[in-house]
Write an enzyme that holds these catalytic residues in place. Structure first.
Site, mmCIF file in Angstrom:
data_model
loop_
_atom_site.group_PDB
_atom_site.id
_atom_site.type_symbol
_atom_site.label_atom_id
_atom_site.label_comp_id
_atom_site.label_asym_id
_atom_site.label_seq_id
_atom_site.Cartn_x
_atom_site.Cartn_y
_atom_site.Cartn_z
ATOM 1 N N ASN A 210 -25.848 26.132 -15.879
ATOM 2 C CA ASN A 210 -25.369 27.502 -15.685
ATOM 3 C C ASN A 210 -24.008 27.447 -15.012
ATOM 4 O OD1 ASN A 210 -25.696 27.593 -12.669
ATOM 5 N ND2 ASN A 210 -27.813 27.143 -13.253
ATOM 6 N N ASP A 279 -34.620 28.335 -14.588
ATOM 7 C CA ASP A 279 -35.995 28.860 -14.688
ATOM 8 C C ASP A 279 -36.796 28.114 -15.757
ATOM 9 O OD1 ASP A 279 -34.643 32.065 -13.992
ATOM 10 O OD2 ASP A 279 -35.981 30.873 -12.724
ATOM 11 N N ASP A 305 -41.212 27.559 -9.227
ATOM 12 C CA ASP A 305 -40.436 28.523 -8.436
ATOM 13 C C ASP A 305 -40.318 27.955 -7.019
ATOM 14 O OD1 ASP A 305 -40.531 32.135 -7.919
ATOM 15 O OD2 ASP A 305 -39.374 30.539 -6.971
ATOM 16 N N ILE A 306 -39.194 27.316 -6.734
ATOM 17 C CA ILE A 306 -39.039 26.590 -5.468
ATOM 18 C C ILE A 306 -39.135 27.535 -4.277
ATOM 19 C CG2 ILE A 306 -37.524 25.088 -4.097
ATOM 20 C CD1 ILE A 306 -36.170 24.281 -6.761
ATOM 21 N N VAL A 307 -38.432 28.678 -4.363
ATOM 22 C CA VAL A 307 -38.378 29.552 -3.174
ATOM 23 C C VAL A 307 -39.759 30.106 -2.846
ATOM 24 C CG1 VAL A 307 -37.711 31.678 -4.393
ATOM 25 C CG2 VAL A 307 -37.031 31.341 -2.028
ATOM 26 N N PHE A 323 -31.651 34.485 -3.104
ATOM 27 C CA PHE A 323 -30.576 35.241 -3.764
ATOM 28 C C PHE A 323 -31.161 35.852 -5.029
ATOM 29 C CE2 PHE A 323 -26.098 34.580 -2.263
ATOM 30 C CZ PHE A 323 -26.396 33.960 -1.079
ATOM 31 N N LYS A 341 -41.680 36.990 -4.450
ATOM 32 C CA LYS A 341 -41.452 35.669 -3.847
ATOM 33 C C LYS A 341 -41.829 35.638 -2.369
ATOM 34 C CE LYS A 341 -37.781 34.679 -7.191
ATOM 35 N NZ LYS A 341 -38.079 33.397 -7.808
HETATM 36 O O1 PMT Z 1 -22.282 29.017 -6.928
HETATM 37 P P1 PMT Z 1 -21.286 30.102 -7.126
HETATM 38 O O2 PMT Z 1 -20.368 29.860 -8.275
HETATM 39 O O3 PMT Z 1 -20.557 30.421 -5.858
HETATM 40 O O4 PMT Z 1 -22.086 31.445 -7.539
HETATM 41 C C1 PMT Z 1 -22.929 31.999 -6.565
HETATM 42 C C2 PMT Z 1 -24.262 32.427 -7.206
HETATM 43 C C3 PMT Z 1 -23.981 33.572 -8.179
HETATM 44 C C4 PMT Z 1 -24.879 31.277 -7.922
HETATM 45 C C5 PMT Z 1 -25.154 32.897 -6.052
HETATM 46 O O5 PMT Z 1 -24.540 33.973 -5.373
HETATM 47 C C6 PMT Z 1 -26.513 33.298 -6.567
HETATM 48 O O6 PMT Z 1 -26.742 34.416 -7.003
HETATM 49 N N1 PMT Z 1 -27.451 32.329 -6.506
HETATM 50 C C7 PMT Z 1 -28.792 32.545 -7.046
HETATM 51 C C8 PMT Z 1 -28.761 32.324 -8.526
HETATM 52 C C9 PMT Z 1 -30.149 32.401 -9.089
HETATM 53 O O7 PMT Z 1 -30.742 31.472 -9.530
HETATM 54 O O8 PMT Z 1 -30.626 33.659 -8.924
HETATM 55 P P2 PMT Z 1 -32.061 34.053 -9.591
HETATM 56 O O9 PMT Z 1 -32.150 35.523 -9.463
HETATM 57 O O10 PMT Z 1 -32.212 33.434 -10.959
HETATM 58 O O11 PMT Z 1 -33.105 33.297 -8.611
HETATM 59 C C10 PMT Z 1 -33.655 34.014 -7.509
HETATM 60 C C11 PMT Z 1 -33.873 33.072 -6.329
HETATM 61 O O12 PMT Z 1 -34.911 32.137 -6.666
HETATM 62 C C12 PMT Z 1 -32.654 32.258 -5.946
HETATM 63 O O13 PMT Z 1 -32.636 32.156 -4.528
HETATM 64 C C13 PMT Z 1 -32.921 30.908 -6.560
HETATM 65 O O14 PMT Z 1 -32.328 29.868 -5.781
HETATM 66 C C14 PMT Z 1 -34.433 30.827 -6.483
HETATM 67 N N2 PMT Z 1 -35.062 30.037 -7.549
HETATM 68 C C15 PMT Z 1 -34.864 30.349 -8.851
HETATM 69 C C16 PMT Z 1 -35.512 29.596 -9.818
HETATM 70 C C17 PMT Z 1 -36.378 28.541 -9.423
HETATM 71 N N3 PMT Z 1 -37.029 27.792 -10.330
HETATM 72 N N4 PMT Z 1 -36.568 28.275 -8.119
HETATM 73 C C18 PMT Z 1 -35.905 29.008 -7.172
HETATM 74 O O15 PMT Z 1 -36.049 28.758 -5.981
#
Ligand code: PMT
Length: 414
Positions: A210, A279, A305-307, A323, A341
């Site tokens: 990504n 994901d 889902d790590i978080v 995030f 989460k």
């Molecule tokens: O890195 P940059 O270029 O500075 O850009 C910043 C960013 C846009 C990447 C950052 O601000 C951001 O939004 N990071 C989260 C990106 C993301 O994966 O968002 P999500 O909505 O898909 O995931 C939600 C949360 O679950 C996130 O905290 C993610 O780290 C976590 N996650 C997601 C998938 C997974 N399998 N395990 C996780 O822990």
């Protein structure tokens, strides 16, 4: 604790002597650096007498010909040893030079070389303060994390009425103390931060990835470290240099990130998941490079889902901030993630906007909890990182207690 007062050449330069005395009353060891023009308004002798320290007035020796023997080292040692650099008054010219990264005298060189927080107390004619150039320079410095103690309104030395008077000494002192306080307000925290975009291999050559650059996560790591925290940075591949002083753990895939995070989780008091974690990953990874033979169907499987796992496995008292990278129905999707989460807060960013979010130096977010929603406006990621950490700290102290503290304390902590 050592702080440095920088004095530039405005009519309010004489008030810097009052600022030095007021900071000394806070048991601070004050050193002074003056620009050449400041010396036309007040002599170095005044500050030497007040501080008991030699006043630094330039990069060159007395006849301005050659760098004095220790100046090449002095501005670095001065920059590294001070805990805050407060410039009062900060003239329009000095503000412009700082905003453009100039280093044509000791003060501007030191401002570039110091990791310490910068506090600026501007003072100038009202027209100069209102000028678009000054406003733009101030905005640039604020976005980089400088604390601006805004000038006050009133009668100005030039006889005009309006904004431009140096702020009250006690207000500047409050700004310096807040900057110092901020420097150590994470001293008791171990912050585990994830950053960057994971890569899920298709074959030995290709991967699903990504657009995350890691800038947001690295800015958080840098800010947390600058505020005294112990920082563990688990990072997917980026082009960035890990911030000095952080414990850096490089990973590639979501599974590697998951393992690294869970291994260190029980040490953390605050977890911030800024990484863009895949994901989905290919169910099968080809052992050899896939050959080009017409249409190709790839079956994907969900990653862990790590978080959510972090929330379940954390030790009591550990805060977890996720995030949310959303392109539509922002608040609805972010609130759903917050609940699903089980995190303490979600940092929502609209990644459909090209000028912020992925790979940008800037971002704009909403800090969401089960009971609050705080918009943090667009700014440089480094300044925003401090704001996110401020809100994370607020999670530990209910708002009403903080409100009482703010109203009673000599300086605000926000
Ligand atoms: O890195 P940059 O270029 O500075 O850009 C910043 C960013 C846009 C990447 C950052 O601000 C951001 O939004 N990071 C989260 C990106 C993301 O994966 O968002 P999500 O909505 O898909 O995931 C939600 C949360 O679950 C996130 O905290 C993610 O780290 C976590 N996650 C997601 C998938 C997974 N399998 N395990 C996780 O822990």
């Amino acid at each position: 604790m050592k702080v440095t007062v920088g004095v530039s050449g405005g009519i309010a330069a004489y008030k810097a002597a009052e600022l030095v005395r007021a900071l000394q009353q806070q048991a601070l060891d004050v050193h002074v650096v003056m620009t050449a023009s400041a010396q036309k308004f007040i002599t170095p002798l005044t500050f030497a007498a007040l501080t008991g320290h030699r006043v630094i007035t330039g990069l060159w020796d007395s006849d301005g010909e050659v760098p004095n023997a220790n100046s090449a080292i002095e501005h670095i040692s001065e920059a590294q040893s001070t805990k805050a650099l407060a410039i009062a008054p900060a003239t329009a010219d000095l503000i412009a030079r700082l905003a453009h990264g100039m280093a044509d005298d000791f003060l501007t060189t030191m401002a570039l070389a110091t990791p310490a927080p910068l506090v600026l107390a501007p003072a100038m004619n009202v027209q100069m303060w209102e000028h678009a150039a000054t406003k733009a320079n101030i905005a640039t410095l604020r976005e980089r994390g400088a604390r601006i103690v805004a000038p006050e309104s009133g009668h100005l030395a030039c006889g005009m009425l309006g904004d431009g008077r140096l702020a009250k000494i006690e207000t500047i002192v409050a700004g310096v103390l807040d900057a110092l306080h901020r420097r150590h307000d994470l001293a008791s925290e171990t912050v585990l931060i994830t950053a960057g975009g994971t890569r899920e291999a298709l074959d030995p050559v290709r991967y699903l990835g990504n657009r995350s650059s890691g800038k947001m996560g690295y800015a958080l790591a840098e800010a947390a470290q600058a505020r005294g925290a112990r920082v563990i940075l688990v990072s997917a591949p980026t082009q960035l240099k890990p911030p000095a002083g952080c414990e850096y753990i490089p990973v590639t895939s979501a599974e590697e990130m998951r393992q690294a995070v869970l291994e260190r989780l029980l040490e953390a008091t605050l977890v911030i998941k800024a990484a863009a974690v895949a994901d989905y990953r290919p169910r099968m990874q080809a052992e050899q490079k896939i050959k080009r033979t017409g249409p190709l169907t790839i079956e994907l499987e969900p990653t862990e889902d790590i978080v959510a796992e972090v929330v379940r496995a954390r030790k009591p008292g550990t805060l977890v901030i996720g995030f949310a990278a959303e392109t539509e129905r922002q608040m609805e999707n972010a609130r759903s993630k917050l609940e699903r989460k089980g995190v303490d807060a979600i940092v929502l960013n609209d990644v459909a906007r090209p000028e912020i979010g992925f790979d940008s130096d800037r971002n704009a977010v909403t800090f969401l909890t089960s009971s609050t929603s705080i918009d943090l406006p667009e700014m440089q990621k480094r300044g925003l990182a401090d704001r996110i950490l401020d809100e994370a700290l607020m999670l530990r102290r209910p708002r009403q207690i903080v409100a009482e503290m703010d109203s009673s304390s000599a300086y605000t902590t926000r």
